[in-house]
Design an enzyme around this catalytic site. Sequence first.
Site, PDB file in Angstrom:
ATOM      1  N   ASP A 209     -27.577  -4.025  25.047  1.00  0.00           N
ATOM      2  CA  ASP A 209     -26.129  -4.230  25.058  1.00  0.00           C
ATOM      3  C   ASP A 209     -25.369  -2.905  24.915  1.00  0.00           C
ATOM      4  O   ASP A 209     -25.728  -2.070  24.090  1.00  0.00           O
ATOM      5  CB  ASP A 209     -25.790  -5.157  23.871  1.00  0.00           C
ATOM      6  CG  ASP A 209     -24.327  -5.494  23.807  1.00  0.00           C
ATOM      7  OD1 ASP A 209     -23.834  -6.085  24.775  1.00  0.00           O
ATOM      8  OD2 ASP A 209     -23.671  -5.152  22.802  1.00  0.00           O
ATOM      9  N   GLU A 251     -26.982  -3.010  30.043  1.00  0.00           N
ATOM     10  CA  GLU A 251     -25.575  -3.383  30.189  1.00  0.00           C
ATOM     11  C   GLU A 251     -24.753  -2.101  30.131  1.00  0.00           C
ATOM     12  O   GLU A 251     -24.449  -1.583  29.055  1.00  0.00           O
ATOM     13  CB  GLU A 251     -25.103  -4.340  29.094  1.00  0.00           C
ATOM     14  CG  GLU A 251     -23.787  -4.981  29.506  1.00  0.00           C
ATOM     15  CD  GLU A 251     -22.728  -5.080  28.412  1.00  0.00           C
ATOM     16  OE1 GLU A 251     -21.691  -5.688  28.677  1.00  0.00           O
ATOM     17  OE2 GLU A 251     -22.903  -4.528  27.312  1.00  0.00           O
TER      18      GLU A 251
HETATM   19  C1  BGC Z   1     -20.924  -8.139  25.141  1.00  0.00           C
HETATM   20  C2  BGC Z   1     -19.632  -8.695  24.618  1.00  0.00           C
HETATM   21  C3  BGC Z   1     -19.367  -8.148  23.239  1.00  0.00           C
HETATM   22  C4  BGC Z   1     -19.443  -6.617  23.230  1.00  0.00           C
HETATM   23  C5  BGC Z   1     -19.321  -6.022  21.881  1.00  0.00           C
HETATM   24  C6  BGC Z   1     -20.707  -6.647  25.122  1.00  0.00           C
HETATM   25  O1  BGC Z   1     -21.457  -5.902  25.868  1.00  0.00           O
HETATM   26  O2  BGC Z   1     -21.229  -8.613  26.424  1.00  0.00           O
HETATM   27  O3  BGC Z   1     -19.624 -10.095  24.623  1.00  0.00           O
HETATM   28  O4  BGC Z   1     -18.107  -8.565  22.799  1.00  0.00           O
HETATM   29  O5  BGC Z   1     -20.669  -6.223  23.778  1.00  0.00           O
HETATM   30  O6  BGC Z   1     -20.268  -6.510  21.019  1.00  0.00           O
END
Ligand code: BGC
Length: 565
Positions: A209, A251
């Site tokens: 993430d 991501e």
């Molecule tokens: C997620 C979001 C989240 C953010 C911060 C992102 O990459 O997809 O849903 O709010 O990270 O945690």
Amino acid sequence: MPLSVPLEDNPLWFKDAVIYELHVKAFCDSNEDGYGDISGLIEKLDYVQDLGIDCLWLLPFYPSPLRDDGYDISDYRDIHRAYGTREEFQRLVREAHDRGIRIMTELVINHTSDQHPWFQTARRAPAGSPERNYYVWSDSDQKYAGTRIIFTDSEKSNWTWDPLAGAFYWHRFFHHQPDLNYDNPAVLEEMIATMYYWLDMGVDAMRLDAIPYLVEREGTNCENLPETHAIIKALRKALDHRYRNRVFLAEANQWPNDVREYFGDGDECHMAYHFPVMPRIFMAVHMEDRAPITDIMERTPAIPETCQWAIFLRNHDELTLEMVTDAERDYMYRSYAPDPIMRINVGIRRRLAPLLGNDRRRIDLLNNLLFSLPGTPIIYYGDEIGMGDNVHLSDRNGVRTPMQWSSGPCAGFSKAPASRLYAPVIDDPVYGYQAVNVESQLKDPSSLLNRMKAVIRVRRSYKVFGRGTMTFLYPANRKVLAYVRKLGDTSVLVVSNLSGDRQSAELDLPDYEGHKPVDILGAKQFPCVESKPYAVTLEPYAFFWLLLRSPRDRDAADQALREAD
Ligand code: BGC
């Protein structure tokens, strides 16, 4: 009994996969508390298998105060009580694997919740101590001033003052999500241990993430820094050191050239989302012009053989408009979010079907692009039945409502009273669960769900979609998007009409003279390709997937048929 399908021992499995994204909370509630749970998801694995899914991507299910729907983690190595136990999770992995379905979980490496014991310890620890240095602190909120704010609707600064620490802490997202400090080697060690913890339980893939923001340096925009890439490389090395066939998905909401770097030389992530193509698919259909798609794909650099793009139409976040120009963003807002309530941060908080005016032809058209552009497609739960959204819920919660299984109470999602559900089910006349649900669509041969299943089945029988090259054709009519996907001897011509009127186009196919196009999605007959341009006519929003069969293939097939007689 599930249809047992062993997992293939194949390090490149992700290239041929179809991924399904869901939140455990939103899928199925087995214990009547109003929250979906792991046991409920296990009950629904047959549905997922029947849809043709190879990998389930599970949104964060860890202990969390849930102020960012679980991306605010307070314990990396446990499960939120509302969702189940570690034993249930292990059973989920086993049961999914028995059905040939892999599991992808979230490794949220950029930040924690402010409730995480690391943060609670850090803020009380002496300045400069190893404990304090789990996070990024400063005496001034002017440091790293060149860094943009991501959650523009709720945050005014990337720094928040902590009275207990007597210092500001750094956060790229909500102020209650402090960023971890990767200049402290202990943080990377913790992350590797967390990764091993879940991989040892049989997890097959991890979505990394928010990875562009791991490291900060003065005088930069603090995104995609070489030091950040070094961290990803270290994680990958730790992965490959212990496991086979496991995968990272990056991501990184960035321009294609910057995302390209997250593949490294095949030594960072296996997959990365293609963020910029997504809004351009919506633009192209609204403009009835293929240019947004062809332009961005031409600007997309080649990636290593062992890597793959991940393609999506919608997900659990807003339809992000960060990777478009200002003019394109205005156009998208005007076209797809005319009411300001539909907007959040730099994006649009709506689901696929409402974005497309619930027009089945346009929904099918966009899914056709999702399944035929280069990369691995990801379906967001509920979009396979055309679920709606609820823009009156806060934040991005309007696209995270309970899955609609039937027209029964609470959409068949839960036996709890409606007032106890974590969020109300969609209940309006068009998208409400009485009208849009799995049960009724399974019975209707022409439903969106059955169409999705059929398209996925076709995609899965041709490796060319996951692995082949793509060459655009440029017919004079720009409302027609055409490309050839090619892998070895297999070529598939994909032709789409992006407009709401019937369109004709002439396609130059010099390499395919004498080939016979076979419609692999329908039963339409097509004439052979001759030396002159190939003429096609498409109904509004129609598309074809045409397998281009060479004269040699055709002779061999005819011969086989004669022998079978
Ligand atoms: C997620 C979001 C989240 C953010 C911060 C992102 O990459 O997809 O849903 O709010 O990270 O945690």
